[in-house]
Motif scaffolding. Structure first.
Motif, PDB file in Angstrom:
ATOM      1  N   ASN A 192      -5.618   3.333  -6.121  1.00  0.00           N
ATOM      2  CA  ASN A 192      -6.285   2.601  -5.222  1.00  0.00           C
ATOM      3  C   ASN A 192      -6.665   1.161  -5.510  1.00  0.00           C
ATOM      4  O   ASN A 192      -6.787   0.403  -4.730  1.00  0.00           O
ATOM      5  CB  ASN A 192      -7.573   3.444  -4.748  1.00  0.00           C
ATOM      6  CG  ASN A 192      -7.264   4.506  -3.889  1.00  0.00           C
ATOM      7  OD1 ASN A 192      -7.062   4.393  -2.594  1.00  0.00           O
ATOM      8  ND2 ASN A 192      -6.979   5.916  -4.396  1.00  0.00           N
ATOM      9  N   LEU A 244       0.808  -1.167   0.193  1.00  0.00           N
ATOM     10  CA  LEU A 244       0.179  -0.033  -0.133  1.00  0.00           C
ATOM     11  C   LEU A 244       0.670   1.268  -0.036  1.00  0.00           C
ATOM     12  O   LEU A 244       0.381   2.295   0.256  1.00  0.00           O
ATOM     13  CB  LEU A 244      -0.845  -0.042   1.062  1.00  0.00           C
ATOM     14  CG  LEU A 244      -1.908  -1.187   1.274  1.00  0.00           C
ATOM     15  CD1 LEU A 244      -2.610  -1.237   2.682  1.00  0.00           C
ATOM     16  CD2 LEU A 244      -2.719  -1.207   0.067  1.00  0.00           C
ATOM     17  N   CYS A 259      -8.711   0.361   1.474  1.00  0.00           N
ATOM     18  CA  CYS A 259      -7.340   0.480   1.641  1.00  0.00           C
ATOM     19  C   CYS A 259      -6.987   0.742   3.158  1.00  0.00           C
ATOM     20  O   CYS A 259      -5.988   0.332   3.886  1.00  0.00           O
ATOM     21  CB  CYS A 259      -6.608   1.573   0.957  1.00  0.00           C
ATOM     22  SG  CYS A 259      -6.619   0.985  -0.938  1.00  0.00           S
TER      23      CYS A 259
END
Length: 639
Positions: free
Chosen positions: A617, A328, A522
């Motif tokens: 994303n 991430l 996320c």
């Protein structure tokens, strides 16, 4: 000031108000404009059309100036205006800008002006660039909002002393889940048509009639701003609630607004929307609140009582793991809050999440007049909003919030049909504007117009009455120029940079819903490891007891307010997303959501300020899945 023209602060109560001490009563007694030494009250005046337009212009001016100029915000917030009619003591009794604007919100004003007022307050509360500490003005605004009781805790609390509700009782058939019903038996709303239900009344019985929700959207925008500038105070409403804190406002979003906006609410007819842009705008505003709460949440290292330094260390370690282990790294700046925004209160509140703390009857002052009562039973104190949202997203039974987000990501063909489906709506409106210039017509009243013509031809209506009725209908067929005002959007959950957004741009609001849905996933994925570990090492099985229950009143009954505790059982988000099952609310999401997420990796947004935001994303989520699942399973599920 506008508050005085509406007679705000009149100490007299309407006949349907009870005599117990309520947040509204407390606000009136504390507000300087609520009384004077001579007992005088300002006269009430009704705004005419010119006054409404002037008020709209002033609120738009305040909102736009405040959103763009920190110095202007400070200047406006520092203004103190004397209370009229105080006969010589006006130097002592003064109202500030926030008090005046919140006082305006307690009066009967149209939804569009109410929404502009919420938005003006929100823009006045924005922090300076680089200022990450909690704002005292933000905390004050939280308290003023609690006093106004926009979310009717008085009637919706599971421990409410007014649990029988207000207004006429709804049909009991809506609570019989086992008996089949046709659409005619399903009500249009959950709650009675009475203003006692605050923003819920406006949402269901005022805005829902038209299909546009400006007041609710403004309220959600203010909630997002308050969370960003002041967090979620755990002592909010402690003077009149057994279970203080901001949970009622967050549950209003997650358990009421989002299910209604997404069409997943049960035992009620689908929420009407005038256009797909109205649907996307309401959904986006609700998702902004969820994201703001989740981004501020930090799982503490110490579960008994974490210090501030330990909480900040945990925030850094979680961010580091998201960068190095979960794939991430491209998104961590948007899904984590700065360490400077955390304080000692956060450390205490987040640590208490991992203990089931109860308030016992003997701890409550028996002489106090509270909106909530314990009925002799232990009262479970609420978890923080961040814990509530994260436990729902990571629930092994697929919580309601996660199912709504999955639906939003996959509906109407995912990324493939955004421009064709939502862009067609925008193009149709533009064509109408091109044909009818700035006033596109609405033909909803054409049937009634034809009936009037028929009655006139049959001599059932005299010429004067027919002309007056036709004039009214012709005026109602012409809409006002659109957009009347521009909306504001935050770039991310911890940024105060705003962009102007056209309210009728359906593509924009659909893309924002997608972006926010993926960013929420996320943020949950980044926190899952420490969260699941903390739950596992908790001394007891953790449970959540929501503060509010969003069903209409059953008169004469209090027992329906009590519900069993929801046990907290969580797992990795990757496992939950790939698990085909029927959720707790009966919605079947057995399809695989991951290929739809993968499709968005190459998507370039048409209307967002960052065209690659959705793709970024989607890539982060795909990378996270590949890091947390066996390779063969990952390839099978992603393709």
């Amino acid at each position: 000031p506008t508050s005085y023209y509406y007679g705000v602060g009149d100490d007299t109560e309407s006949n349907d108000r009870d005599e117990a001490s309520t947040p509204n009563d407390t606000h009136r007694s504390q507000s300087s404009s609520s009384s004077s030494s001579k007992g005088k009250t300002p006269s009430t005046k009704e705004l005419d059309e010119v006054g409404k337009n002037a008020l709209t212009s002033l609120l738009s001016l305040i909102s736009n100036v405040a959103a763009r100029c920190p110095a202007a915000r400070e200047y406006i917030l520092d203004i103190q205006l004397p209370v009229p009619g105080t006969d010589g003591v006006s130097d002592i009794l003064q109202d500030g800008c926030l008090e005046i604007l919140f006082s305006l919100l307690t009066t009967e004003i149209p939804p569009d002006i109410r929404g502009l007022t919420f938005m003006a307050i929100a823009n006045l509360l924005q922090s300076k660039p680089g200022d990450t500490g909690k704002s005292p003005m933000g905390k004050k605004a939280w308290e003023l909002m609690e006093c106004c009781q926009f979310v009717p805790v008085k009637y919706l609390s599971r421990y409410s002393s007014f649990a029988a509700g207000a207004g006429s009782a709804p049909s009991m058939s809506m609570y019989n889940r086992n008996q089949p019903r046709d659409d005619g038996d399903v009500p249009n709303s959950y709650f009675p048509k009475t203003a006692d239900y605050g923003m819920i009344y406006i949402f269901e019985h005022v805005e829902g009639v038209v299909g546009t929700y400006p007041a609710t959207e403004g309220f959600l925008y203010l909630l997002t701003t308050l969370i960003k500038v002041a967090g979620c105070p755990s002592d909010l409403g402690s003077h009149w609630r057994l279970r203080p804190g901001c949970s009622p406002y967050i549950e209003y979003v997650t358990d009421f607004i989002l299910p209604r906006a997404s069409g997943t609410a049960r035992h009620v007819k689908p929420l009407p929307f005038l256009t797909v842009a109205d649907e996307g705008r309401l959904t986006s505003r609700a998702l902004e609140v969820v994201e703001a709460v989740l981004v501020r949440y930090v799982v503490p290292l110490a579960l008994d009582r974490a210090t501030l330094s330990e909480l900040r260390e945990s925030n850094c370690l979680t961010m580091k793991a998201a960068n190095e282990e979960l794939g991430l790294s491209s998104n961590t700046s948007a899904i984590f809050c700065p360490n400077d925004s955390l304080d000692e209160d956060d450390a205490d509140d987040f640590s208490q999440d991992f203990n089931n703390i109860c308030l016992y009857p003997q701890n409550v002052d028996p002489g106090s007049q509270m909106l909530e009562v314990s009925y002799g039973e232990p009262v479970s104190l609420p978890k923080t909003p961040g814990f509530f949202i994260l436990s729902s997203l990571l629930s092994t039974s697929k919580g309601q919030l996660l199912q709504i987000i999955q639906k939003l990501i996959s509906e109407n063909g995912g990324s493939r049909d955004i421009q064709s489906f939502y862009g067609k709506s925008v193009m149709s409106k533009l064509l109408a504007i091109a044909l009818f210039r700035e006033t596109p017509p609405s033909f909803s009243n054409s049937r009634e117009y034809n009936e009037l013509v028929g009655r006139q031809q049959r001599n059932q209506l005299d010429d004067a009455s027919c002309k007056a009725a036709m004039t009214y209908l012709l005026h109602s067929m012409i809409q006002q120029p659109s957009p009347a005002v521009l909306d504001f959007c935050f770039e991310d959950a911890f940024s105060f940079e705003t962009t102007n957004c056209a309210p009728d741009d359906a593509v924009l609001w659909r893309e924002r819903s997608l972006l926010l849905s993926m960013r929420i996933l996320c943020a949950a994925a980044a926190r899952e490891e420490p969260f699941n570990r903390a739950i596992k090492h908790s001394p007891k099985q953790l449970s959540v007891v929501p503060t509010l229950l969003f069903i209409g009143p059953i008169h004469g009954s209090y027992s329906h307010r009590f519900a069993e505790e929801q046990k907290v059982n969580t797992a990795r988000l990757s496992q939950i997303l790939t698990k085909g099952s029927t959720g707790a609310h009966g919605w079947n999401y057995s399809f695989n959501i991951l290929p739809i997420i993968v499709e968005h990796i190459g998507y370039s947004a048409y209307s967002l300020s960052n065209p690659q935001g959705i793709a970024l994303n989607a890539f982060c989520l795909t990378s996270y899945i590949s890091q947390t699942m066996p390779q063969e399973d990952c390839l099978r599920l992603l393709c």
